[in-house]
Design a protein around this motif. Structure first.
Motif, PDB file in Angstrom:
ATOM      1  N   LEU A 166       0.830  -1.204   0.000  1.00 38.84           N
ATOM      2  CA  LEU A 166       0.000   0.000   0.000  1.00 38.84           C
ATOM      3  C   LEU A 166       0.863   1.253   0.000  1.00 38.84           C
ATOM      4  O   LEU A 166       0.584   2.214  -0.726  1.00 38.84           O
ATOM      5  N   ASP A 167       1.917   1.257   0.813  1.00 45.16           N
ATOM      6  CA  ASP A 167       2.794   2.432   0.894  1.00 45.16           C
ATOM      7  C   ASP A 167       3.489   2.712  -0.441  1.00 45.16           C
ATOM      8  O   ASP A 167       3.722   3.872  -0.801  1.00 45.16           O
ATOM      9  N   GLN A 168       3.818   1.654  -1.184  1.00 40.96           N
ATOM     10  CA  GLN A 168       4.495   1.850  -2.465  1.00 40.96           C
ATOM     11  C   GLN A 168       3.579   2.483  -3.506  1.00 40.96           C
ATOM     12  O   GLN A 168       4.033   3.243  -4.363  1.00 40.96           O
ATOM     13  N   VAL A 169       2.295   2.189  -3.432  1.00 44.10           N
ATOM     14  CA  VAL A 169       1.347   2.781  -4.373  1.00 44.10           C
ATOM     15  C   VAL A 169       1.006   4.213  -3.956  1.00 44.10           C
ATOM     16  O   VAL A 169       0.754   5.073  -4.808  1.00 44.10           O
ATOM     17  N   ILE A 170       1.037   4.497  -2.673  1.00 46.81           N
ATOM     18  CA  ILE A 170       0.793   5.856  -2.176  1.00 46.81           C
ATOM     19  C   ILE A 170       1.968   6.782  -2.506  1.00 46.81           C
ATOM     20  O   ILE A 170       1.790   7.974  -2.784  1.00 46.81           O
ATOM     21  N   GLU A 171       3.183   6.246  -2.521  1.00 49.98           N
ATOM     22  CA  GLU A 171       4.400   7.069  -2.637  1.00 49.98           C
ATOM     23  C   GLU A 171       4.401   8.038  -3.819  1.00 49.98           C
ATOM     24  O   GLU A 171       4.793   9.212  -3.649  1.00 49.98           O
ATOM     25  N   PRO A 172       3.998   7.642  -5.037  1.00 48.32           N
ATOM     26  CA  PRO A 172       4.003   8.628  -6.136  1.00 48.32           C
ATOM     27  C   PRO A 172       3.123   9.845  -5.871  1.00 48.32           C
ATOM     28  O   PRO A 172       3.449  10.957  -6.301  1.00 48.32           O
ATOM     29  N   LEU A 173       2.022   9.649  -5.155  1.00 49.11           N
ATOM     30  CA  LEU A 173       1.150  10.778  -4.820  1.00 49.11           C
ATOM     31  C   LEU A 173       1.851  11.741  -3.859  1.00 49.11           C
ATOM     32  O   LEU A 173       1.667  12.961  -3.942  1.00 49.11           O
ATOM     33  N   ILE A 174       2.667  11.186  -2.961  1.00 43.74           N
ATOM     34  CA  ILE A 174       3.431  12.030  -2.035  1.00 43.74           C
ATOM     35  C   ILE A 174       4.510  12.802  -2.795  1.00 43.74           C
ATOM     36  O   ILE A 174       4.699  14.008  -2.593  1.00 43.74           O
ATOM     37  N   ILE A 175       5.221  12.109  -3.686  1.00 42.97           N
ATOM     38  CA  ILE A 175       6.303  12.742  -4.457  1.00 42.97           C
ATOM     39  C   ILE A 175       5.774  13.916  -5.274  1.00 42.97           C
ATOM     40  O   ILE A 175       6.409  14.975  -5.346  1.00 42.97           O
ATOM     41  N   HIS A 176       4.596  13.735  -5.868  1.00 44.75           N
ATOM     42  CA  HIS A 176       4.029  14.784  -6.716  1.00 44.75           C
ATOM     43  C   HIS A 176       3.041  15.684  -5.956  1.00 44.75           C
ATOM     44  O   HIS A 176       2.332  16.472  -6.576  1.00 44.75           O
ATOM     45  N   GLN A 177       2.996  15.511  -4.639  1.00 43.97           N
ATOM     46  CA  GLN A 177       2.226  16.391  -3.752  1.00 43.97           C
ATOM     47  C   GLN A 177       0.751  16.476  -4.168  1.00 43.97           C
ATOM     48  O   GLN A 177       0.182  17.558  -4.283  1.00 43.97           O
ATOM     49  N   GLN A 178       0.165  15.319  -4.367  1.00 37.46           N
ATOM     50  CA  GLN A 178      -1.235  15.253  -4.743  1.00 37.46           C
ATOM     51  C   GLN A 178      -2.071  14.731  -3.571  1.00 37.46           C
ATOM     52  O   GLN A 178      -1.746  13.702  -2.975  1.00 37.46           O
ATOM     53  N   HIS A 179      -3.128  15.457  -3.216  1.00 39.42           N
ATOM     54  CA  HIS A 179      -4.134  15.031  -2.231  1.00 39.42           C
ATOM     55  C   HIS A 179      -3.584  15.028  -0.801  1.00 39.42           C
ATOM     56  O   HIS A 179      -2.382  15.170  -0.564  1.00 39.42           O
ATOM     57  N   ASP A 180      -4.489  14.856   0.147  1.00 39.71           N
ATOM     58  CA  ASP A 180      -4.102  14.713   1.547  1.00 39.71           C
ATOM     59  C   ASP A 180      -3.903  13.231   1.860  1.00 39.71           C
ATOM     60  O   ASP A 180      -4.184  12.361   1.031  1.00 39.71           O
ATOM     61  N   ASN A 181      -3.431  12.944   3.069  1.00 38.07           N
ATOM     62  CA  ASN A 181      -3.074  11.564   3.418  1.00 38.07           C
ATOM     63  C   ASN A 181      -4.263  10.604   3.323  1.00 38.07           C
ATOM     64  O   ASN A 181      -4.129   9.480   2.822  1.00 38.07           O
ATOM     65  N   ALA A 182      -5.403  11.047   3.793  1.00 37.24           N
ATOM     66  CA  ALA A 182      -6.583  10.171   3.780  1.00 37.24           C
ATOM     67  C   ALA A 182      -7.016   9.853   2.345  1.00 37.24           C
ATOM     68  O   ALA A 182      -7.345   8.700   2.020  1.00 37.24           O
ATOM     69  N   THR A 183      -6.983  10.857   1.487  1.00 40.21           N
ATOM     70  CA  THR A 183      -7.384  10.652   0.092  1.00 40.21           C
ATOM     71  C   THR A 183      -6.376   9.766  -0.629  1.00 40.21           C
ATOM     72  O   THR A 183      -6.749   8.904  -1.436  1.00 40.21           O
ATOM     73  N   ARG A 184      -5.090   9.967  -0.340  1.00 42.61           N
ATOM     74  CA  ARG A 184      -4.066   9.117  -0.949  1.00 42.61           C
ATOM     75  C   ARG A 184      -4.294   7.647  -0.614  1.00 42.61           C
ATOM     76  O   ARG A 184      -4.238   6.785  -1.487  1.00 42.61           O
ATOM     77  N   ARG A 185      -4.573   7.394   0.643  1.00 40.76           N
ATOM     78  CA  ARG A 185      -4.788   6.010   1.070  1.00 40.76           C
ATOM     79  C   ARG A 185      -6.023   5.421   0.393  1.00 40.76           C
ATOM     80  O   ARG A 185      -6.005   4.275  -0.087  1.00 40.76           O
ATOM     81  N   GLN A 186      -7.082   6.207   0.331  1.00 43.85           N
ATOM     82  CA  GLN A 186      -8.320   5.731  -0.291  1.00 43.85           C
ATOM     83  C   GLN A 186      -8.109   5.415  -1.768  1.00 43.85           C
ATOM     84  O   GLN A 186      -8.539   4.360  -2.262  1.00 43.85           O
ATOM     85  N   LEU A 187      -7.446   6.318  -2.484  1.00 42.21           N
ATOM     86  CA  LEU A 187      -7.210   6.111  -3.918  1.00 42.21           C
ATOM     87  C   LEU A 187      -6.335   4.877  -4.156  1.00 42.21           C
ATOM     88  O   LEU A 187      -6.589   4.095  -5.084  1.00 42.21           O
ATOM     89  N   ALA A 188      -5.299   4.705  -3.321  1.00 44.69           N
ATOM     90  CA  ALA A 188      -4.400   3.559  -3.485  1.00 44.69           C
ATOM     91  C   ALA A 188      -5.125   2.244  -3.208  1.00 44.69           C
ATOM     92  O   ALA A 188      -4.952   1.260  -3.944  1.00 44.69           O
ATOM     93  N   GLU A 189      -5.943   2.214  -2.165  1.00 41.78           N
ATOM     94  CA  GLU A 189      -6.695   1.000  -1.854  1.00 41.78           C
ATOM     95  C   GLU A 189      -7.662   0.654  -2.976  1.00 41.78           C
ATOM     96  O   GLU A 189      -7.775  -0.516  -3.382  1.00 41.78           O
ATOM     97  N   GLU A 190      -8.358   1.652  -3.493  1.00 36.26           N
ATOM     98  CA  GLU A 190      -9.324   1.409  -4.573  1.00 36.26           C
ATOM     99  C   GLU A 190      -8.626   0.886  -5.820  1.00 36.26           C
ATOM    100  O   GLU A 190      -9.122  -0.043  -6.481  1.00 36.26           O
ATOM    101  N   LEU A 191      -7.480   1.448  -6.143  1.00 33.42           N
ATOM    102  CA  LEU A 191      -6.772   1.012  -7.342  1.00 33.42           C
ATOM    103  C   LEU A 191      -6.203  -0.392  -7.173  1.00 33.42           C
ATOM    104  O   LEU A 191      -6.267  -1.216  -8.101  1.00 33.42           O
ATOM    105  N   LEU A 192      -5.671  -0.695  -6.008  1.00 35.97           N
ATOM    106  CA  LEU A 192      -5.150  -2.045  -5.753  1.00 35.97           C
ATOM    107  C   LEU A 192      -6.261  -3.086  -5.816  1.00 35.97           C
ATOM    108  O   LEU A 192      -6.061  -4.194  -6.330  1.00 35.97           O
ATOM    109  N   HIS A 193      -7.426  -2.737  -5.325  1.00 36.31           N
ATOM    110  CA  HIS A 193      -8.567  -3.647  -5.456  1.00 36.31           C
ATOM    111  C   HIS A 193      -8.960  -3.793  -6.922  1.00 36.31           C
ATOM    112  O   HIS A 193      -9.309  -4.893  -7.380  1.00 36.31           O
TER     113      HIS A 193
END
Length: 265
Positions: free
Chosen positions: A124-151
């Motif tokens: 999960l952290d590896q899929v969230i990481e690009p969003l952090i690098i490019h400063q997209q969304h807040d932490n909660a949204t990043r986690r939600q988007l990553a979980e949805e995409l992995l599913h």
């Protein structure tokens, strides 16, 4: 090989335009004991367009230059001559700083999923990481988007907290795909993404790519030596041999039985 080229460029403004692309490097061995090292032309005058939403395949035997061509697009290898344009913007002379925003739109999927993932980070952290690098969304949204995409790519909730070595090869490749897609790229470059997987898993990943392509409006540059996979996935195909494109055309046309028998086909 064929001694004629089937040219088939579609109309409209291409997403990616490659013109007369060259990449040469010096051989590790000299022409004589103390002589100069000869140049090896890994890519030698390659040209093609890819239209938005198209799946474009590049096939050829090992060492023909297809993976080098893919790396030249993203500046992972340096072109010695030629042009690579994304939506009309020249890419070959861009600085590293200018490349950063483009990385969101142009993503690369490697052949070896285990080597492409950080062994110390959970899925999960590896899929969230690009969003952090490019400063997209807040932490909660990043986690939600990553979980949805992995599913969406077929992983279960119980697998999201695991490390790469705890997953199968097919599961790791799904993680790599999710990591590449989390930034919603326009162009996905897949460099032999299934060659290291079992045949049954290969079919699953190809079908997944086909589905994601249509759901997300992806444009694909798909590198492979497997003709059956390219025939199933791609709209148009270029055949490379010794650094050059020797055939190019619609997949359905290119894979028709030749009117004249051709050795090796």
């Amino acid at each position: 090989m064929m001694n004629s080229i089937v040219t088939s460029e579609t109309s409209g403004t291409p997403l990616l335009r490659i013109r007369d692309l060259h990449c040469a490097f010096k051989s590790s061995k000299g022409s004589s004991l103390f002589g100069p090292r000869p140049l090896i032309h890994a890519v030698n005058g390659v040209s093609f367009d890819i239209q938005p939403g198209e799946a474009f395949g590049v096939v050829g035997e090992s060492g023909c230059g297809k993976s080098t061509t893919a790396k030249l697009v993203l500046n992972m290898a340096r072109a010695s001559e030629g042009s690579v344009q994304y939506r009309g913007q020249e890419l070959t002379d861009l600085s590293d700083a200018a490349w950063k925003p483009l990385r969101q739109k142009l993503q690369y999927v490697f052949q070896d999923p285990l080597g492409a993932l950080d062994p110390r980070m959970r899925v999960l952290d590896q899929v969230i990481e690009p969003l952090i690098i490019h400063q997209q969304h807040d932490n909660a949204t990043r986690r939600q988007l990553a979980e949805e995409l992995l599913h969406s790519v077929g992983l279960q909730s119980s697998q999201l907290g695991k490390y790469p070595h705890e997953l199968s090869g097919g599961q790791r490749q799904r993680v790599v795909l999710a990591r590449a897609l989390i930034l919603k790229p326009e162009l996905l470059i897949c460099d032999e993404p299934i060659s290291a997987l079992d045949v049954s898993i290969q079919a699953q990943i190809v079908n997944l790519l086909q589905r994601l392509r249509h759901e997300m409006g992806l444009t694909l540059l798909f590198i492979s030596h497997d003709l059956s996979v390219v025939r199933h996935l791609c709209d148009r195909v270029a055949v490379m041999y010794l650094g050059q494109i020797v055939e190019m055309g619609p997949a359905r046309q290119l894979f028709l039985p030749p009117a004249i028998p051709i050795p090796g086909r």
